[in-house]
Design a protein around this motif. Structure first.
Motif, PDB file in Angstrom:
ATOM      1  N   LEU A  59      21.402  54.694  -0.821  1.00 36.00           N
ATOM      2  CA  LEU A  59      20.999  55.488   0.326  1.00 36.00           C
ATOM      3  C   LEU A  59      21.186  56.944  -0.071  1.00 36.00           C
ATOM      4  O   LEU A  59      22.271  57.354  -0.489  1.00 36.00           O
ATOM      5  CB  LEU A  59      21.863  55.142   1.539  1.00 36.00           C
ATOM      6  N   LEU A  60      20.116  57.719   0.019  1.00 36.85           N
ATOM      7  CA  LEU A  60      20.139  59.128  -0.359  1.00 36.85           C
ATOM      8  C   LEU A  60      19.957  59.983   0.888  1.00 36.85           C
ATOM      9  O   LEU A  60      19.278  59.560   1.830  1.00 36.85           O
ATOM     10  CB  LEU A  60      18.997  59.438  -1.336  1.00 36.85           C
ATOM     11  N   SER A  61      20.505  61.173   0.879  1.00 35.05           N
ATOM     12  CA  SER A  61      20.217  62.071   1.995  1.00 35.05           C
ATOM     13  C   SER A  61      18.724  62.389   2.012  1.00 35.05           C
ATOM     14  O   SER A  61      18.162  62.697   3.054  1.00 35.05           O
ATOM     15  CB  SER A  61      21.062  63.346   1.925  1.00 35.05           C
ATOM     16  N   GLU A  62      18.057  62.265   0.862  1.00 36.31           N
ATOM     17  CA  GLU A  62      16.612  62.479   0.745  1.00 36.31           C
ATOM     18  C   GLU A  62      15.819  61.215   1.081  1.00 36.31           C
ATOM     19  O   GLU A  62      14.627  61.274   1.232  1.00 36.31           O
ATOM     20  CB  GLU A  62      16.237  62.929  -0.679  1.00 36.31           C
ATOM     21  N   SER A  63      16.414  60.059   1.133  1.00 31.66           N
ATOM     22  CA  SER A  63      15.862  58.771   1.547  1.00 31.66           C
ATOM     23  C   SER A  63      16.536  57.629   0.794  1.00 31.66           C
ATOM     24  O   SER A  63      17.679  57.338   1.059  1.00 31.66           O
ATOM     25  CB  SER A  63      14.344  58.689   1.448  1.00 31.66           C
ATOM     26  N   HIS A  64      15.843  56.992  -0.214  1.00 34.50           N
ATOM     27  CA  HIS A  64      16.462  55.844  -0.871  1.00 34.50           C
ATOM     28  C   HIS A  64      15.853  55.542  -2.249  1.00 34.50           C
ATOM     29  O   HIS A  64      14.737  55.952  -2.557  1.00 34.50           O
ATOM     30  CB  HIS A  64      16.341  54.588  -0.003  1.00 34.50           C
ATOM     31  N   LEU A  65      16.637  54.788  -3.032  1.00 34.35           N
ATOM     32  CA  LEU A  65      16.160  54.145  -4.248  1.00 34.35           C
ATOM     33  C   LEU A  65      16.634  52.703  -4.152  1.00 34.35           C
ATOM     34  O   LEU A  65      17.813  52.455  -3.925  1.00 34.35           O
ATOM     35  CB  LEU A  65      16.724  54.799  -5.506  1.00 34.35           C
ATOM     36  N   SER A  66      15.707  51.766  -4.287  1.00 36.95           N
ATOM     37  CA  SER A  66      16.083  50.356  -4.290  1.00 36.95           C
ATOM     38  C   SER A  66      15.480  49.678  -5.512  1.00 36.95           C
ATOM     39  O   SER A  66      14.501  50.148  -6.081  1.00 36.95           O
ATOM     40  CB  SER A  66      15.619  49.660  -3.003  1.00 36.95           C
ATOM     41  N   TYR A  67      16.116  48.562  -5.911  1.00 32.94           N
ATOM     42  CA  TYR A  67      15.596  47.804  -7.046  1.00 32.94           C
ATOM     43  C   TYR A  67      15.883  46.323  -6.861  1.00 32.94           C
ATOM     44  O   TYR A  67      16.838  45.926  -6.200  1.00 32.94           O
ATOM     45  CB  TYR A  67      16.175  48.311  -8.379  1.00 32.94           C
ATOM     46  N   HIS A  68      15.005  45.531  -7.455  1.00 32.01           N
ATOM     47  CA  HIS A  68      15.119  44.080  -7.429  1.00 32.01           C
ATOM     48  C   HIS A  68      14.762  43.597  -8.832  1.00 32.01           C
ATOM     49  O   HIS A  68      13.692  43.939  -9.339  1.00 32.01           O
ATOM     50  CB  HIS A  68      14.151  43.466  -6.415  1.00 32.01           C
ATOM     51  N   THR A  69      15.657  42.829  -9.443  1.00 34.10           N
ATOM     52  CA  THR A  69      15.387  42.351 -10.801  1.00 34.10           C
ATOM     53  C   THR A  69      15.095  40.852 -10.799  1.00 34.10           C
ATOM     54  O   THR A  69      15.625  40.107  -9.977  1.00 34.10           O
ATOM     55  CB  THR A  69      16.551  42.636 -11.771  1.00 34.10           C
ATOM     56  N   TYR A  70      14.272  40.472 -11.742  1.00 33.27           N
ATOM     57  CA  TYR A  70      13.899  39.080 -11.956  1.00 33.27           C
ATOM     58  C   TYR A  70      14.037  38.806 -13.455  1.00 33.27           C
ATOM     59  O   TYR A  70      13.041  38.828 -14.195  1.00 33.27           O
ATOM     60  CB  TYR A  70      12.452  38.840 -11.493  1.00 33.27           C
ATOM     61  N   PRO A  71      15.282  38.580 -13.917  1.00 31.64           N
ATOM     62  CA  PRO A  71      15.504  38.418 -15.364  1.00 31.64           C
ATOM     63  C   PRO A  71      14.699  37.266 -15.971  1.00 31.64           C
ATOM     64  O   PRO A  71      14.275  37.349 -17.124  1.00 31.64           O
ATOM     65  CB  PRO A  71      16.999  38.155 -15.489  1.00 31.64           C
ATOM     66  N   GLU A  72      14.477  36.215 -15.185  1.00 29.09           N
ATOM     67  CA  GLU A  72      13.727  35.068 -15.696  1.00 29.09           C
ATOM     68  C   GLU A  72      12.273  35.426 -15.998  1.00 29.09           C
ATOM     69  O   GLU A  72      11.602  34.734 -16.765  1.00 29.09           O
ATOM     70  CB  GLU A  72      13.802  33.889 -14.708  1.00 29.09           C
ATOM     71  N   ASN A  73      11.796  36.532 -15.409  1.00 31.24           N
ATOM     72  CA  ASN A  73      10.437  37.007 -15.654  1.00 31.24           C
ATOM     73  C   ASN A  73      10.405  38.343 -16.396  1.00 31.24           C
ATOM     74  O   ASN A  73       9.342  38.968 -16.492  1.00 31.24           O
ATOM     75  CB  ASN A  73       9.680  37.159 -14.326  1.00 31.24           C
ATOM     76  N   ASN A  74      11.569  38.809 -16.869  1.00 36.40           N
ATOM     77  CA  ASN A  74      11.667  40.100 -17.569  1.00 36.40           C
ATOM     78  C   ASN A  74      11.055  41.232 -16.735  1.00 36.40           C
ATOM     79  O   ASN A  74      10.286  42.047 -17.238  1.00 36.40           O
ATOM     80  CB  ASN A  74      10.983  40.037 -18.943  1.00 36.40           C
ATOM     81  N   TYR A  75      11.429  41.297 -15.457  1.00 36.71           N
ATOM     82  CA  TYR A  75      10.763  42.198 -14.523  1.00 36.71           C
ATOM     83  C   TYR A  75      11.765  42.880 -13.588  1.00 36.71           C
ATOM     84  O   TYR A  75      12.729  42.257 -13.142  1.00 36.71           O
ATOM     85  CB  TYR A  75       9.746  41.399 -13.700  1.00 36.71           C
ATOM     86  N   ILE A  76      11.510  44.170 -13.302  1.00 37.81           N
ATOM     87  CA  ILE A  76      12.240  44.900 -12.278  1.00 37.81           C
ATOM     88  C   ILE A  76      11.247  45.669 -11.418  1.00 37.81           C
ATOM     89  O   ILE A  76      10.289  46.254 -11.920  1.00 37.81           O
ATOM     90  CB  ILE A  76      13.311  45.855 -12.864  1.00 37.81           C
ATOM     91  N   SER A  77      11.497  45.635 -10.119  1.00 39.74           N
ATOM     92  CA  SER A  77      10.711  46.374  -9.144  1.00 39.74           C
ATOM     93  C   SER A  77      11.612  47.478  -8.591  1.00 39.74           C
ATOM     94  O   SER A  77      12.714  47.202  -8.111  1.00 39.74           O
ATOM     95  CB  SER A  77      10.283  45.418  -8.024  1.00 39.74           C
ATOM     96  N   ILE A  78      11.139  48.727  -8.649  1.00 36.66           N
ATOM     97  CA  ILE A  78      11.925  49.879  -8.201  1.00 36.66           C
ATOM     98  C   ILE A  78      11.119  50.625  -7.144  1.00 36.66           C
ATOM     99  O   ILE A  78       9.920  50.857  -7.313  1.00 36.66           O
ATOM    100  CB  ILE A  78      12.246  50.826  -9.376  1.00 36.66           C
ATOM    101  N   ASP A  79      11.799  50.998  -6.078  1.00 34.23           N
ATOM    102  CA  ASP A  79      11.183  51.724  -4.970  1.00 34.23           C
ATOM    103  C   ASP A  79      11.974  53.015  -4.784  1.00 34.23           C
ATOM    104  O   ASP A  79      13.163  52.979  -4.493  1.00 34.23           O
ATOM    105  CB  ASP A  79      11.286  50.845  -3.717  1.00 34.23           C
ATOM    106  N   LEU A  80      11.328  54.148  -5.007  1.00 42.58           N
ATOM    107  CA  LEU A  80      11.981  55.452  -4.851  1.00 42.58           C
ATOM    108  C   LEU A  80      11.198  56.253  -3.825  1.00 42.58           C
ATOM    109  O   LEU A  80      10.031  56.587  -4.044  1.00 42.58           O
ATOM    110  CB  LEU A  80      12.025  56.200  -6.185  1.00 42.58           C
ATOM    111  N   TYR A  81      11.828  56.517  -2.697  1.00 42.11           N
ATOM    112  CA  TYR A  81      11.196  57.303  -1.639  1.00 42.11           C
ATOM    113  C   TYR A  81      12.053  58.522  -1.368  1.00 42.11           C
ATOM    114  O   TYR A  81      13.260  58.402  -1.176  1.00 42.11           O
ATOM    115  CB  TYR A  81      11.021  56.475  -0.363  1.00 42.11           C
ATOM    116  N   THR A  82      11.436  59.689  -1.402  1.00 38.96           N
ATOM    117  CA  THR A  82      12.176  60.926  -1.168  1.00 38.96           C
ATOM    118  C   THR A  82      11.432  61.790  -0.163  1.00 38.96           C
ATOM    119  O   THR A  82      10.210  61.800  -0.121  1.00 38.96           O
ATOM    120  CB  THR A  82      12.350  61.732  -2.470  1.00 38.96           C
TER     121      THR A  82
END
Length: 122
Positions: A59-82
């Motif tokens: 949680l940022l004073s500017e908004s947020h950064l979130s992430y979700h990893t899927y190691p079995e698929n060699n994948y990460i999803s990142i959401d950065l909103y400012t």
């Protein structure tokens, strides 16, 4: 207050061993956010059982950064909103550097807010 926002959706396919390590993910994102002069006001994460992935939210004073990893698929999803502050290319490169070697990368940028956007009702 400026309502202009910048929403980055970052999808990374990679061979990084960090995708199921909640401490390394938290520490790396924490360092990047601090170096980029974002203001962290809270953090929460969840490591899923076994070799499962990790979900984390700064949680940022500017908004947020979130992430979700899927190691079995060699994948990460990142959401950065400012709000008001558009991350620099250097900020995005710092995020990408955590996950080498990258085999596939997609970064989408959406301008949000009242300034410069047209709202439509459906």
């Amino acid at each position: 207050m400026d309502s202009q926002g910048y929403h980055y959706l970052i999808d990374i396919e990679c061979k990084s061993p960090h995708l199921n390590n909640e401490k390394i993910l938290k520490d790396n994102f924490n360092n990047i956010l601090n170096e980029s002069e974002f203001n962290i006001v809270g953090f929460l994460d969840k490591k899923f059982a076994g070799e499962g992935g990790v979900t984390g939210v700064f949680l940022l004073s500017e908004s947020h950064l979130s992430y979700h990893t899927y190691p079995e698929n060699n994948y990460i999803s990142i959401d950065l909103y400012t709000c008001g502050k558009d991350p620099t290319k250097e900020d995005l490169n710092k995020i990408k550097s955590i996950f080498n070697p990258i085999t596939n990368l997609n970064i989408s940028r959406v301008k949000r807010g009242i300034n410069g956007n047209t709202f439509k009702t459906t």
